[in-house]
Scaffold this motif. Sequence first.
Motif, mmCIF file in Angstrom:
data_model
loop_
_atom_site.group_PDB
_atom_site.id
_atom_site.type_symbol
_atom_site.label_atom_id
_atom_site.label_comp_id
_atom_site.label_asym_id
_atom_site.label_seq_id
_atom_site.Cartn_x
_atom_site.Cartn_y
_atom_site.Cartn_z
ATOM 1 N N THR A 3 8.851 -0.331 11.523
ATOM 2 C CA THR A 3 9.661 -0.737 10.383
ATOM 3 C C THR A 3 9.126 -2.028 9.764
ATOM 4 O OG1 THR A 3 11.177 -1.859 11.903
ATOM 5 C CG2 THR A 3 11.747 0.374 11.218
ATOM 6 N N LYS A 4 9.462 -2.218 8.499
ATOM 7 C CA LYS A 4 9.012 -3.415 7.788
ATOM 8 C C LYS A 4 9.618 -4.664 8.403
ATOM 9 C CE LYS A 4 8.759 -5.311 3.078
ATOM 10 N NZ LYS A 4 9.094 -5.048 1.651
ATOM 11 N N PHE A 5 10.910 -4.583 8.720
ATOM 12 C CA PHE A 5 11.606 -5.694 9.368
ATOM 13 C C PHE A 5 11.933 -5.309 10.809
ATOM 14 C CE2 PHE A 5 12.788 -6.106 4.825
ATOM 15 C CZ PHE A 5 12.192 -7.339 4.580
ATOM 16 N N PRO A 6 12.103 -6.292 11.685
ATOM 17 C CA PRO A 6 12.356 -5.983 13.099
ATOM 18 C C PRO A 6 13.568 -5.070 13.277
ATOM 19 C CG PRO A 6 11.907 -8.323 12.805
ATOM 20 C CD PRO A 6 12.050 -7.750 11.437
ATOM 21 N N SER A 7 13.374 -3.984 14.018
ATOM 22 C CA SER A 7 14.458 -3.046 14.332
ATOM 23 C C SER A 7 14.338 -2.671 15.801
ATOM 24 C CB SER A 7 14.361 -1.790 13.463
ATOM 25 O OG SER A 7 14.457 -2.109 12.089
ATOM 26 N N TYR A 8 15.454 -2.763 16.523
ATOM 27 C CA TYR A 8 15.410 -2.563 17.967
ATOM 28 C C TYR A 8 16.591 -1.740 18.464
ATOM 29 C CZ TYR A 8 11.962 -6.334 17.943
ATOM 30 O OH TYR A 8 10.849 -7.106 17.692
ATOM 31 N N TYR A 9 16.313 -0.953 19.505
ATOM 32 C CA TYR A 9 17.382 -0.367 20.294
ATOM 33 C C TYR A 9 17.795 -1.390 21.345
ATOM 34 C CZ TYR A 9 16.218 4.417 18.755
ATOM 35 O OH TYR A 9 15.994 5.555 18.037
ATOM 36 N N VAL A 10 19.093 -1.442 21.636
ATOM 37 C CA VAL A 10 19.585 -2.224 22.765
ATOM 38 C C VAL A 10 20.058 -1.214 23.805
ATOM 39 C CG1 VAL A 10 21.222 -3.949 23.577
ATOM 40 C CG2 VAL A 10 20.283 -4.120 21.261
ATOM 41 N N THR A 243 10.792 -11.491 16.942
ATOM 42 C CA THR A 243 10.146 -11.606 15.630
ATOM 43 C C THR A 243 8.626 -11.564 15.763
ATOM 44 O OG1 THR A 243 12.005 -12.934 14.813
ATOM 45 C CG2 THR A 243 9.966 -13.011 13.552
ATOM 46 N N SER A 244 8.110 -12.317 16.726
ATOM 47 C CA SER A 244 6.662 -12.352 16.945
ATOM 48 C C SER A 244 6.152 -10.992 17.402
ATOM 49 C CB SER A 244 6.307 -13.414 17.992
ATOM 50 O OG SER A 244 6.693 -14.701 17.554
ATOM 51 N N TYR A 245 6.929 -10.332 18.256
ATOM 52 C CA TYR A 245 6.547 -9.002 18.737
ATOM 53 C C TYR A 245 6.397 -8.044 17.559
ATOM 54 C CZ TYR A 245 6.882 -4.468 21.100
ATOM 55 O OH TYR A 245 6.645 -3.191 21.539
ATOM 56 N N HIS A 246 7.351 -8.087 16.663
ATOM 57 C CA HIS A 246 7.320 -7.189 15.509
ATOM 58 C C HIS A 246 6.104 -7.465 14.618
ATOM 59 C CE1 HIS A 246 8.764 -4.696 12.233
ATOM 60 N NE2 HIS A 246 8.550 -5.703 11.408
ATOM 61 N N VAL A 247 5.846 -8.738 14.354
ATOM 62 C CA VAL A 247 4.707 -9.101 13.507
ATOM 63 C C VAL A 247 3.401 -8.633 14.147
ATOM 64 C CG1 VAL A 247 3.379 -11.027 12.556
ATOM 65 C CG2 VAL A 247 5.883 -11.040 12.425
ATOM 66 N N SER A 248 3.291 -8.810 15.466
ATOM 67 C CA SER A 248 2.059 -8.422 16.155
ATOM 68 C C SER A 248 1.838 -6.916 16.108
ATOM 69 C CB SER A 248 2.093 -8.896 17.613
ATOM 70 O OG SER A 248 3.073 -8.185 18.361
ATOM 71 N N LYS A 249 2.919 -6.133 16.148
ATOM 72 C CA LYS A 249 2.800 -4.671 16.085
ATOM 73 C C LYS A 249 2.264 -4.214 14.736
ATOM 74 C CE LYS A 249 3.980 -2.037 18.818
ATOM 75 N NZ LYS A 249 3.213 -1.404 19.925
ATOM 76 N N ILE A 250 2.582 -4.956 13.697
ATOM 77 C CA ILE A 250 2.066 -4.622 12.364
ATOM 78 C C ILE A 250 0.624 -5.097 12.211
ATOM 79 C CG2 ILE A 250 2.321 -5.107 9.899
ATOM 80 C CD1 ILE A 250 5.330 -5.162 10.300
ATOM 81 N N GLN A 251 0.362 -6.322 12.664
ATOM 82 C CA GLN A 251 -0.977 -6.893 12.487
ATOM 83 C C GLN A 251 -2.037 -6.130 13.274
ATOM 84 O OE1 GLN A 251 -0.314 -10.985 13.619
ATOM 85 N NE2 GLN A 251 0.068 -11.630 11.493
ATOM 86 N N ILE A 252 -1.660 -5.601 14.440
ATOM 87 C CA ILE A 252 -2.645 -4.954 15.302
ATOM 88 C C ILE A 252 -3.130 -3.630 14.728
ATOM 89 C CG2 ILE A 252 -1.162 -3.522 16.787
ATOM 90 C CD1 ILE A 252 -2.760 -4.689 19.177
ATOM 91 N N ILE A 253 -2.377 -3.065 13.785
ATOM 92 C CA ILE A 253 -2.794 -1.802 13.160
ATOM 93 C C ILE A 253 -4.146 -1.964 12.486
ATOM 94 C CG2 ILE A 253 -2.238 -0.086 11.409
ATOM 95 C CD1 ILE A 253 -0.460 0.025 13.899
ATOM 96 N N ASP A 254 -4.328 -3.061 11.763
ATOM 97 C CA ASP A 254 -5.614 -3.317 11.109
ATOM 98 C C ASP A 254 -6.731 -3.468 12.132
ATOM 99 O OD1 ASP A 254 -4.625 -3.183 8.535
ATOM 100 O OD2 ASP A 254 -4.180 -5.324 8.427
ATOM 101 N N ASP A 255 -6.416 -4.080 13.278
ATOM 102 C CA ASP A 255 -7.424 -4.230 14.335
ATOM 103 C C ASP A 255 -7.843 -2.861 14.873
ATOM 104 O OD1 ASP A 255 -7.179 -6.958 14.042
ATOM 105 O OD2 ASP A 255 -5.784 -7.196 15.720
ATOM 106 N N TYR A 256 -6.867 -1.990 15.073
ATOM 107 C CA TYR A 256 -7.174 -0.639 15.552
ATOM 108 C C TYR A 256 -8.103 0.088 14.571
ATOM 109 C CZ TYR A 256 -3.306 -1.019 18.943
ATOM 110 O OH TYR A 256 -2.491 -1.398 19.973
ATOM 111 N N ILE A 257 -7.801 -0.052 13.312
ATOM 112 C CA ILE A 257 -8.587 0.634 12.289
ATOM 113 C C ILE A 257 -10.023 0.115 12.275
ATOM 114 C CG2 ILE A 257 -8.867 0.917 9.791
ATOM 115 C CD1 ILE A 257 -5.797 1.055 9.607
ATOM 116 N N GLU A 258 -10.205 -1.177 12.427
ATOM 117 C CA GLU A 258 -11.546 -1.746 12.438
ATOM 118 C C GLU A 258 -12.333 -1.291 13.664
ATOM 119 O OE1 GLU A 258 -13.171 -3.361 10.016
ATOM 120 O OE2 GLU A 258 -11.374 -2.763 8.918
#
Length: 739
Positions: A3-10, A243-258
């Motif tokens: 998701t664009k913004f952090p979304s979590y199951y509890v 918050t950091s976890y969510h940002v890292s999940k998005i940022q790592i996508i570009d790393d995977y692609i490279e």
Amino acid sequence: MLTKFPSYYVMASNTDLGKTVFSTGISMAAVRNGLKLLYIKPVQTGFPFDSDSSFVKNYNPSEFVLTKTIFSMSNPVSPHRAILQNKYQEESETKEHFLDDKMISIIEEEITTNDAQFVLIEGSGGVASPTLQGQLQCDVFRELRLPVIFIADSKLGGISCTISSIALIESRGFDITCILMFDGKDENALFLQKYYKNKFPVYSFQNIVESNLPKNETLIKNSLDFWFKDNEEKFSEVFQHLTSYHVSKIQIIDDYIEVAKENIWWPFTQHGLQIEPRVIDSAFKDNLTFVDIKNLRNQNILTHKSFDASASWWTQGIGHASPRLSHAAASAAGKYGHVMFPGNIHEPVVKLTQKLIATVGKGWAQRAFFSDNGSTAIEVALKIAFRKSFGLPQKETNMPKKDIYILGLKDSYHGDTHAAMDATNPNSYKKTDYWYEPKGYWFDYPTVYLKDRKQFVSIPESFNSNQKFELNINSIDEVFSLDRNSSDLANIYLNYIQNQMFILEGSDFLIGALLLEPVIQGAGGMKFVDPLFQRILVKECRKRKIPIIFDEVFTGFWRLGKISASVLLDEKPDIACYAKLLTGGLMPLSVTLANKECFLSFLGDSISQALLHGHSYAANPVGCAVAVEAIEETCDSKNFNKELNCLDIPWDEEIVNEFSCLPNIEKVFTLGSIFAFELKDKNSDYTSTRSKIIVQQLKQMSLEVRPLGNIIYILSGFNTGAVELKNILKSVYDLVKNE
């Protein structure tokens, strides 16, 4: 789902562990950071005395927090019991899992349309607690696969409950972001922090003394006010981690692609063309979930689901991420890992062998030889067939040596190892392969197809007959009827085959086997070969004592409706190869089945007489255990008819007929789980680009197809419903019609 913004199951290991309290604390931290938060309680029992949404809102009266309860029931018991005395009961009886599916749809819609910048979805009870309609909570929520904030048990015995619950939801494909828990008197947090130190953080909070008081009492509210205040810094730490976890999940996508662009070499892919890797977030049931940040960056959900129309290269039937298969794999992995196979046995391989002999090998097979993929299974089959045909090679002889060839059909495909390639006629697959040396004699063949609402057989020119023959049948099942054995068409086929056999008698090579893809030629273009032709060909080869090999890597295990294509043909092979659906698409495993005569041809008093072929991972226990479960789960699938031991896939016959009337369509057919159509094109082979634009449009419509030149096909799942298949066919029909 990403998701664009952090979304979590509890989620939690049990009820009454503080899920709502921790959700409230995280909500307060979000508000302090100026974020809008959406809290969703999918199922609330004991309402209105218990209302977790109200509890969260009471501590977050700010307009920044929106709370929502989807289903609420008064009886304070497990949801699957509470619904029995509730207004939702009648609605739940209209369709299997209707309310659970509706709940997931509502959650997804809320995430999609809400302007919240942080989302919490709090489950009921424990991760394995039943939902409204009796499914496990972890299975229902798997549809969206949001990351999990896990609430651990701080009481005596809580360590075991926590570890087992986390193991369960990880086996379902969930990612754990962190653990939250109370300190407790048993120091569970200290143990869990050490146990999970390399995986995710464990946050421990001071205990709430008045935890036994009702949540909506003033007394507990006053006490909790102080508790939330005392733990404000800890909740802020948790919030920052999430918050950091969510940002890292998005940022790592570009790393995977490279990494993919720089280091991965894909099969059947021209890297010289500009290729943008597509990231698969997960797969579940019939769908693949792709991450598409570039095109969805303005949406709340950065992933989209696509129907896996190629069944991930024909491996899927019961669906992706089956809990039963995952459990079988984990159990066997824990018990064996992998063990050496020659001369040894283990429970999974014994059970699988028994099941194979009793199912696809029923009535003919006696031995099972295990390898790791369809191509190697074919290599084994060729070695067996040649030994059966000619015995041991004789090195000292005055006779001139003749090459050993196979008989087959043109356009066949048996894999990409060299013997398997050599067993097929030259085509675009092999033009650039130095070692490819065709070693066979390949017949032309007739195909069955639907056009203008009528069933036809297309007959090659070499048969010296009319090239189009209408079949007067009411159902495709009749094309397999043994009554056709005495038809005029049978005589045409017999004459062609006998003429070819006569030509072979004067050849300078020997025929070691007949190698067929029975009924359907897969990679060669989804060709529906007239079963009458293959039946006659098999019989003629038997008269000449030529061993029969059926390549059922694609067609086996109910892909065509019946358990195997040999059942449809009503002909038993000497040798047959199976893979793909063998393990339900979870593990690489293949098997070559053989009859008693084939096995006896390798018996002797010297190791040199044995079948000297093997793989390090032969009969891998994990793969064997999964295969046993996959066969059983197939028999439990929604479209399986236990009385007839067949799959009955609910293709919409009227849409298929309408499809056959389109002017830009050459041929159409449905059989078992396959729907295929051929686009009109002068260049009708694998290199055709005729389908390129349509395929791109289908992918935009969330249909993940992989064409075979100008052939487009869709494979139904074994649990796919009639409504979904109708919608798929209608979408494809409308697109092709307006091409």
